[in-house]
Design an enzyme around this catalytic site. Structure first.
Site, PDB file in Angstrom:
ATOM      1  N   ASN A 166       0.820  -1.207   0.000  1.00  0.00           N
ATOM      2  CA  ASN A 166       0.000   0.000   0.000  1.00  0.00           C
ATOM      3  C   ASN A 166       0.856   1.260   0.000  1.00  0.00           C
ATOM      4  O   ASN A 166       1.919   1.307   0.591  1.00  0.00           O
ATOM      5  CB  ASN A 166      -0.929   0.023   1.214  1.00  0.00           C
ATOM      6  N   VAL A 167       0.328   2.307  -0.616  1.00  0.00           N
ATOM      7  CA  VAL A 167       1.099   3.544  -0.748  1.00  0.00           C
ATOM      8  C   VAL A 167       1.466   4.134   0.610  1.00  0.00           C
ATOM      9  O   VAL A 167       2.525   4.761   0.771  1.00  0.00           O
ATOM     10  CB  VAL A 167       0.333   4.572  -1.603  1.00  0.00           C
ATOM     11  N   LYS A 168       0.626   3.926   1.627  1.00  0.00           N
ATOM     12  CA  LYS A 168       0.924   4.477   2.951  1.00  0.00           C
ATOM     13  C   LYS A 168       2.132   3.802   3.585  1.00  0.00           C
ATOM     14  O   LYS A 168       2.797   4.380   4.443  1.00  0.00           O
ATOM     15  CB  LYS A 168      -0.280   4.361   3.873  1.00  0.00           C
ATOM     16  N   GLY A 169       2.436   2.552   3.184  1.00  0.00           N
ATOM     17  CA  GLY A 169       3.652   1.878   3.611  1.00  0.00           C
ATOM     18  C   GLY A 169       3.735   1.580   5.087  1.00  0.00           C
ATOM     19  O   GLY A 169       2.728   1.342   5.768  1.00  0.00           O
ATOM     20  N   TRP A 170       4.969   1.654   5.589  1.00  0.00           N
ATOM     21  CA  TRP A 170       5.235   1.278   6.986  1.00  0.00           C
ATOM     22  C   TRP A 170       6.590   1.823   7.392  1.00  0.00           C
ATOM     23  O   TRP A 170       7.493   1.958   6.566  1.00  0.00           O
ATOM     24  CB  TRP A 170       5.212  -0.256   7.122  1.00  0.00           C
TER      25      TRP A 170
END
Length: 251
Positions: A125-129
């Protein structure tokens, strides 16, 4: 500097360690004695039960603190080191434009009965981690996230339809080694469906995987806990660009 080290608890080299486990017995003094006995048989001497908590009527969770005599030789430790450069999104995009000359296609999923998408979403996902954006953020990567509880035949079919360069699988559920069984099923299915030169890279990850077990499981790479999107993206760029430049180009 010595390569032989001993655990540290209260003072340097005192050998003190803490471990936790659950026994299938109701909480009682006998249960605490059993926990101490188990720890002693594992080489902890003395072994002190510092915490005991009932887990329902028939189980007890323990934390035991004590000393062990074992040493660790750092020179004898074998781990999987990163053997490719860690790239920024900009560097990864540039490498793909120059080396692959098209978008890299990645299909991701949680397979079997695993419904925990937090791992695959953190990478894709673009939000990542951990302050890093996921693979959806990379302009030169096309991401197809199939979500949870995907049957292996369905994953194979989608990877073939998308002409995937890589398949990413996250496995969090590990009861009865489900993650290992699922991964072996994944490997067998893809090797049966694709000729070697066209098979997508098979990448699995999760908190209970041994990163050195890729060959045993029949996959190309295993990522363990703490893996970031940049590490996965950099690996995929490294492998796919290298493969594309080899004599046996996939397409």
């Amino acid at each position: 500097m010595s390569t032989l080290v001993r655990p540290y608890g209260d003072t340097t080299g005192d050998g003190m360690v803490q471990m936790s486990f659950t026994l299938p017995v109701p909480h009682s003094k006998v249960a605490e004695g059993a926990a101490a006995q188990l720890a002693q048989k594992m080489g902890m001497d003395p072994a002190l039960v510092v915490h005991a908590k009932p887990m329902g009527p028939d189980f007890t969770f323990f934390v035991v603190y004590g000393r062990v005599s074992h040493l660790v030789d750092l020179d004898a430790v074998r781990v999987v080191e990163r053997d490719y450069p860690l790239l920024t999104p900009k560097e990864a995009n540039l490498a793909l434009r120059k080396g692959l000359r098209r978008r890299l296609v990645v299909v991701g999923a949680c397979i079997g009965t695993d419904a925990h998408t937090v791992g695959i979403d953190a990478i894709l996902n673009v939000k990542g981690w951990a302050g890093e954006k996921g693979l959806e953020y990379y302009r030169e990567i096309k991401v197809v996230n199939l979500g949870a509880q995907v049957a292996v035949p369905d994953l194979v079919a989608r990877a073939e339809a998308e002409r995937a360069d890589a398949v990413l699988v996250s496995q969090v559920v590990t009861q009865r080694d489900a993650h290992l069984h699922n991964t072996r099923e994944l490997s067998a299915a893809f090797r049966e469906a694709f000729p070697p030169a066209r098979r997508p890279l098979l990448v699995v990850g999760g908190p209970r995987f041994d990163e050195g077990g890729a060959e045993t499981l029949g996959v190309d790479r295993v990522f363990g806990r703490g893996t970031t999107p940049a590490e996965v993206a950099s690996y995929l760029v490294h492998r796919t660009v290298t493969r594309h430049s080899s004599p046996e180009v996939r397409r």
